[in-house]
Design a protein around this motif. Structure first.
Motif, PDB file in Angstrom:
ATOM      1  N   LEU A  29      41.664 -12.402  24.406  1.00 51.34           N
ATOM      2  CA  LEU A  29      41.364 -13.286  23.268  1.00 51.34           C
ATOM      3  C   LEU A  29      40.348 -12.626  22.349  1.00 51.34           C
ATOM      4  CD1 LEU A  29      41.066 -16.659  25.200  1.00 51.34           C
ATOM      5  CD2 LEU A  29      42.855 -16.048  23.570  1.00 51.34           C
ATOM      6  N   ILE A  30      39.288 -12.088  22.943  1.00 50.83           N
ATOM      7  CA  ILE A  30      38.230 -11.453  22.149  1.00 50.83           C
ATOM      8  C   ILE A  30      38.794 -10.257  21.383  1.00 50.83           C
ATOM      9  CG2 ILE A  30      36.067 -10.124  22.324  1.00 50.83           C
ATOM     10  CD1 ILE A  30      35.344 -12.018  24.700  1.00 50.83           C
TER      11      ILE A  30
ATOM     12  N   SER B  99      45.627 -11.697  22.093  1.00 51.44           N
ATOM     13  CA  SER B  99      46.312 -12.981  22.208  1.00 51.44           C
ATOM     14  C   SER B  99      45.507 -14.027  21.446  1.00 51.44           C
ATOM     15  CB  SER B  99      46.489 -13.373  23.677  1.00 51.44           C
ATOM     16  OG  SER B  99      45.286 -13.852  24.227  1.00 51.44           O
ATOM     17  N   ARG B 100      46.120 -15.157  21.236  1.00 48.08           N
ATOM     18  CA  ARG B 100      45.467 -16.213  20.462  1.00 48.08           C
ATOM     19  C   ARG B 100      45.039 -17.349  21.369  1.00 48.08           C
ATOM     20  NH1 ARG B 100      46.822 -16.249  15.039  1.00 48.08           N
ATOM     21  NH2 ARG B 100      48.398 -14.709  14.531  1.00 48.08           N
ATOM     22  N   PRO B 101      43.917 -17.972  21.025  1.00 49.73           N
ATOM     23  CA  PRO B 101      43.510 -19.129  21.821  1.00 49.73           C
ATOM     24  C   PRO B 101      44.479 -20.306  21.631  1.00 49.73           C
ATOM     25  CG  PRO B 101      41.975 -18.778  19.977  1.00 49.73           C
ATOM     26  CD  PRO B 101      42.954 -17.634  19.963  1.00 49.73           C
TER      27      PRO B 101
ATOM     28  N   SER C  16      39.739 -15.754  37.706  1.00 50.68           N
ATOM     29  CA  SER C  16      38.778 -16.639  37.024  1.00 50.68           C
ATOM     30  C   SER C  16      38.933 -16.630  35.507  1.00 50.68           C
ATOM     31  CB  SER C  16      37.341 -16.275  37.424  1.00 50.68           C
ATOM     32  OG  SER C  16      37.050 -14.930  37.119  1.00 50.68           O
ATOM     33  N   GLY C  17      39.782 -15.740  34.993  1.00 52.40           N
ATOM     34  CA  GLY C  17      40.054 -15.771  33.547  1.00 52.40           C
ATOM     35  C   GLY C  17      39.449 -14.625  32.759  1.00 52.40           C
ATOM     36  N   LYS C  18      38.946 -13.610  33.447  1.00 55.81           N
ATOM     37  CA  LYS C  18      38.266 -12.491  32.775  1.00 55.81           C
ATOM     38  C   LYS C  18      39.201 -11.736  31.823  1.00 55.81           C
ATOM     39  CE  LYS C  18      37.156 -10.420  36.657  1.00 55.81           C
ATOM     40  NZ  LYS C  18      37.851 -11.368  37.564  1.00 55.81           N
ATOM     41  N   THR C  19      40.364 -11.349  32.335  1.00 50.79           N
ATOM     42  CA  THR C  19      41.302 -10.595  31.499  1.00 50.79           C
ATOM     43  C   THR C  19      41.786 -11.448  30.330  1.00 50.79           C
ATOM     44  OG1 THR C  19      42.000  -9.218  33.360  1.00 50.79           O
ATOM     45  CG2 THR C  19      43.515  -9.349  31.502  1.00 50.79           C
TER      46      THR C  19
ATOM     47  N   ASP D 171      33.986 -20.408  19.999  1.00 47.43           N
ATOM     48  CA  ASP D 171      33.579 -21.789  19.886  1.00 47.43           C
ATOM     49  C   ASP D 171      34.633 -22.653  20.568  1.00 47.43           C
ATOM     50  OD1 ASP D 171      32.572 -24.201  19.082  1.00 47.43           O
ATOM     51  OD2 ASP D 171      33.168 -23.976  16.971  1.00 47.43           O
ATOM     52  N   ASN D 172      34.289 -23.108  21.760  1.00 48.97           N
ATOM     53  CA  ASN D 172      35.152 -24.035  22.494  1.00 48.97           C
ATOM     54  C   ASN D 172      36.581 -23.497  22.689  1.00 48.97           C
ATOM     55  OD1 ASN D 172      34.994 -26.411  23.842  1.00 48.97           O
ATOM     56  ND2 ASN D 172      35.583 -27.683  22.119  1.00 48.97           N
ATOM     57  N   VAL D 173      36.651 -22.246  23.096  1.00 54.19           N
ATOM     58  CA  VAL D 173      37.940 -21.563  23.186  1.00 54.19           C
ATOM     59  C   VAL D 173      38.650 -21.885  24.511  1.00 54.19           C
ATOM     60  CG1 VAL D 173      39.006 -19.278  23.435  1.00 54.19           C
ATOM     61  CG2 VAL D 173      37.358 -19.705  21.588  1.00 54.19           C
ATOM     62  N   CYS D 174      39.920 -22.227  24.409  1.00 50.05           N
ATOM     63  CA  CYS D 174      40.758 -22.482  25.583  1.00 50.05           C
ATOM     64  C   CYS D 174      42.003 -21.606  25.500  1.00 50.05           C
ATOM     65  CB  CYS D 174      41.218 -23.930  25.633  1.00 50.05           C
ATOM     66  SG  CYS D 174      39.881 -25.128  25.717  1.00 50.05           S
ATOM     67  N   LYS D 175      42.453 -21.140  26.652  1.00 43.77           N
ATOM     68  CA  LYS D 175      43.754 -20.467  26.730  1.00 43.77           C
ATOM     69  C   LYS D 175      44.530 -21.083  27.879  1.00 43.77           C
ATOM     70  CE  LYS D 175      46.872 -17.334  25.747  1.00 43.77           C
ATOM     71  NZ  LYS D 175      47.456 -17.191  24.406  1.00 43.77           N
TER      72      LYS D 175
END
Ligand code: ADP
Ligand code: MG
Length: 230
Positions: A51-52, A56-58, A43-46, A5-9
């Protein structure tokens, strides 16, 4: 199974070299299916996979597993969930050199305190399932690329995870080994595992066992599609 839900890293937040690797991602990753995340390099795949998989934490946003919010849990609980729920196949396999294949496979189970003999037997069964039982006593650095990947898969399965996460699993494999990898994915799906992979390999996202394709661009999810089986 998992919802974001609205996850950013953001790496190096607030600094000059700040990188917004994952931006406002909201997603559902269903159980009992194969999901592939595609997108160009960078693009942020890894980052999204880590995160999933609770590696690591969002920086912000929430991640739920089976309805329960896990993204804010103390480290100890996150580690516990990670060990019980996820098996990882890393892009470079990350096998430990200088110890045997069997020991590599057993490694993620040590913190759980499983009986050693039972663990050894299970590791042996996994190597058999992956058709490399003869490699058990070899050291990891003596393996070919395809064999190393199978050992990495066996290691990912040692704790009998619900979800297997693979980062660019075919990036270093030729077509024959890629097809063999897809056969293994099919077998794991048959055993009820949920599969989540990243890939920019069309051989992966066009494979018949893929159910959902998520496209990332510049940290954002730009499309979620059911795989075309026509
Ligand atoms: P992909 O897997 O799609 O290639 P990544 O998630 O590895 O993308 O990287 C996304 C962006 O985040 C890239 O710009 C990358 O350089 C940056 N990045 C990834 N990991 C880190 C990190 N640990 N520290 C700083 N920047 C990172
Ligand atoms: Mg990557």
């Amino acid at each position: 199974m998992i919802s974001l839900d609205n996850v950013c890293k953001t790496y190096h937040e607030g600094r000059e070299n700040e990188v917004r690797a994952v931006r406002e991602v909201s997603l559902e990753i269903g159980a009992d299916r194969t999901t592939v995340i595609r997108g160009p390099s960078g693009s942020g795949k890894t980052s999204l996979l880590t995160l999933i998989g609770c590696l690591s934490r969002p920086s912000s946003g929430r991640i739920r597993l089976g309805g329960e919010i896990i993204s804010g849990l103390p480290e100890k609980f996150m580690t516990g969930i990670r060990r019980q729920t996820f098996g990882f196949i890393f892009q470079r396999f990350n096998l430990i050199r200088g110890i045997t294949v069997l020991e590599n496979v057993m490694l993620p189970a040590y913190p759980l305190g499983t009986d050693h003999a039972a663990l050894k037997a299970r590791a042996g069964e996994l190597l058999e399932m992956l058709e490399i039982p003869g490699k058990a006593a070899m050291n990891a650095e003596q393996l070919s690329g395809g064999e190393a990947q199978r050992v990495a898969i066996a290691r990912a399965l040692i704790n009998d995870p619900q979800m297997v996460i693979a980062d660019e699993p075919t990036a270093n494999l030729d077509t024959r080994l890629t097809m063999q990898f897809l056969d293994i994915v099919r077998t794991l799906r048959g055993q009820g595992k949920t599969m989540l992979m990243t890939s920019h390999d069309p051989r992966i996202w066009s494979a018949d066992m893929v159910d959902t394709i998520i496209t990332m661009e510049d940290g954002r999810v730009t499309a979620v599609e059911a795989a075309d089986r026509s």
